[in-house]
Design an enzyme around this catalytic site. Structure first.
Site, PDB file in Angstrom:
ATOM      1  N   HIS A  46       9.382   4.182   2.380  1.00 32.60           N
ATOM      2  CA  HIS A  46       9.794   5.291   1.520  1.00 32.60           C
ATOM      3  C   HIS A  46       9.121   6.570   2.002  1.00 32.60           C
ATOM      4  CE1 HIS A  46       5.974   3.892  -0.254  1.00 32.60           C
ATOM      5  NE2 HIS A  46       5.765   5.169  -0.539  1.00 32.60           N
TER       6      HIS A  46
ATOM      7  N   GLU B 284       4.195   2.168  -6.924  1.00 30.19           N
ATOM      8  CA  GLU B 284       4.224   3.533  -7.443  1.00 30.19           C
ATOM      9  C   GLU B 284       5.478   3.772  -8.283  1.00 30.19           C
ATOM     10  OE1 GLU B 284       4.381   6.006  -3.988  1.00 30.19           O
ATOM     11  OE2 GLU B 284       2.397   5.470  -3.277  1.00 30.19           O
TER      12      GLU B 284
ATOM     13  N   ARG C  13       2.005   3.751   8.131  1.00 30.20           N
ATOM     14  CA  ARG C  13       2.954   4.847   8.367  1.00 30.20           C
ATOM     15  C   ARG C  13       4.068   4.428   9.329  1.00 30.20           C
ATOM     16  NH1 ARG C  13      -2.084   6.849   7.831  1.00 30.20           N
ATOM     17  NH2 ARG C  13      -2.375   8.376   6.156  1.00 30.20           N
TER      18      ARG C  13
ATOM     19  N   HIS D 261       3.472   0.338   1.762  1.00 30.23           N
ATOM     20  CA  HIS D 261       2.204  -0.099   1.187  1.00 30.23           C
ATOM     21  C   HIS D 261       2.168  -1.626   1.186  1.00 30.23           C
ATOM     22  CE1 HIS D 261       1.624   4.002   0.114  1.00 30.23           C
ATOM     23  NE2 HIS D 261       2.584   4.007  -0.786  1.00 30.23           N
TER      24      HIS D 261
ATOM     25  N   GLN E 299       6.224   5.786   4.665  1.00 30.71           N
ATOM     26  CA  GLN E 299       5.120   4.865   4.408  1.00 30.71           C
ATOM     27  C   GLN E 299       5.609   3.519   3.913  1.00 30.71           C
ATOM     28  OE1 GLN E 299       2.527   6.703   1.530  1.00 30.71           O
ATOM     29  NE2 GLN E 299       2.190   8.549   2.773  1.00 30.71           N
TER      30      GLN E 299
END
Length: 395
Positions: free
Chosen positions: A261, A133, A280, A98, A96
């Site tokens: 990641h 994250e 993705r 973001h 992924q």
């Protein structure tokens, strides 16, 4: 009353572990389902409830945002700005990226204007927020995080000899910069039909040869394991481009926006900005928008030695340096001596192990492993003591 024990939603995604959450925290799994994530927070897709009343945490917050969240957080975000999770992966999650905050806002507005439903399979932007994250390992935790140094990427593809990619690799070797890395990654992500099948067959042939380096052996093992779950997937090339990492229990890493990641296997705590935006790049049967993915990826390698976060240690507390203001993360070690923790926002505490008593105002709650509490900001501080470890999420 401003200290609340939480009842949290368990998400039963297919990649989740059947037994990890049960083993670590004694949380029952009567239907033997994959227990992928425990969500702690006010996200509409899995909002925590207050144990005593059954009220949604989001309702408590909405009824008095300034008091519960704190003046800064209420004004800056207007909601609890983070989602706190236990994540238990038995099989790999998709690779992924973001998008950053600005691109998330623009993409969300653009797809709304195009009339793409929020739950549509080809929807890229579910909300206007970014999604940095942090993950903190509770077990050994395999993952991929960021591009490898370009010299390492070149060495791995030379070691495995993929003739279909020889021309693209030659260009990468000649220039060896971020633009060349972007072109190389784009070439692989754009493979289709016969070209894609040929490149994968060449990779499978490389599986049969003995590895020549430790780095090559580890990358190959990741790719071979991915093939068991996602045969024919372009993501099988990812371990030769992305850093592979295995966190030991107690280690943590940060995942920046615009950085490819994947979580591969293991159980950890994850804290993130309150977003569900995902672009993705493989290991998935779901929609891959290659152009949008490339436009939202930074092609700057990450040195493998820089992946693990170094916590700041102070009086039984580990604080992790985080380069965003959406969330903070600490690990608190409780002893029989009561310690005070001053607050700057609303907080969620999760008991990792042992037994810890949380006292705020005139109320105390005993937490055992797997249990959590929400603490309203207006209390200003709380105390903790016991024999155990607590993870602290705040902003």
């Amino acid at each position: 009353m401003s200290l609340f024990k939480l009842d949290n939603v368990i998400q039963n995604y297919a990649w989740g572990s059947i037994d990890s959450i049960q083993t670590l925290f004694g949380i029952a799994n009567p239907n033997n389902q994959p227990q992928a994530e425990i969500w702690m927070g006010a996200h509409p897709n899995g909002c925590s409830k207050l144990s005593e009343s059954g009220e949604l945490l989001s309702h408590l917050i909405d009824d008095n945002k300034t008091e519960v969240l704190g003046e800064y957080t209420a004004a800056r975000f207007g909601e609890l700005p983070f989602l706190f999770k236990v994540l238990a992966a038995q099989t790999p999650l998709s690779i992924q990226v973001h998008p950053n905050k600005q691109n998330s806002e623009l993409g969300f507005e653009r797809e709304n204007a195009q009339g793409i439903a929020l739950n549509a399979s080809n929807r890229n932007y579910k909300d206007p927020n970014h999604k940095p994250e942090l993950v903190y390992a509770l077990t050994f935790y395999k993952a991929m995080n960021g591009f490898r140094p370009i010299d390492d990427i070149i060495a791995l593809f030379e070691e495995n000899q993929i003739p279909s990619l020889a021309s693209a690799l030659s260009t990468l070797k000649t220039h060896a910069d971020s633009n060349a890395l972007k072109a190389f990654f784009t070439t692989i992500m754009s493979l289709e039909g016969e070209g894609k099948n040929r490149a994968l067959e060449e990779l499978y042939a490389a599986f049969e040869k003995p590895a020549k380096t430790a780095m090559g052996r580890e990358a190959m093992q990741y790719s071979m394991d991915f093939k068991k779950h996602y045969p024919g997937d372009i993501g099988l090339f990812a371990p030769f481009m992305l850093n592979t990492v295995e966190l030991a229990p107690g280690e943590a890493m940060f995942l920046f926006a615009e950085t490819p990641h994947a979580y591969v296997q293991g159980t950890g705590l994850e804290i993130m900005a309150n977003s569900d935006n995902v672009l993705r790049a493989g290991l998935t049967p779901k929609h891959i928008d290659v152009k949008e993915l490339i436009d939202n990826t930074i092609f700057e390698p990450i040195n493998p030695e820089d992946i693990r976060l170094q916590p700041v240690l102070k009086e039984g507390k580990k604080s992790y340096p985080i380069p965003v203001d959406d969330f903070g993360f600490d690990i608190l070690s409780a002893t029989q001596e009561s310690k005070a923790q001053y607050m700057r926002s609303a907080e969620i505490l999760f008991c990792v192990d042992g037994e810890v008593t949380i006292t705020a105002g005139d109320k105390s709650i005993i937490l055992t492993a797997g249990e959590s509490v929400f603490i309203s900001n207006h209390l200003g501080k709380y105390h903790y003591k016991g024999n155990g470890t607590v993870a602290r999420a705040y902003n």
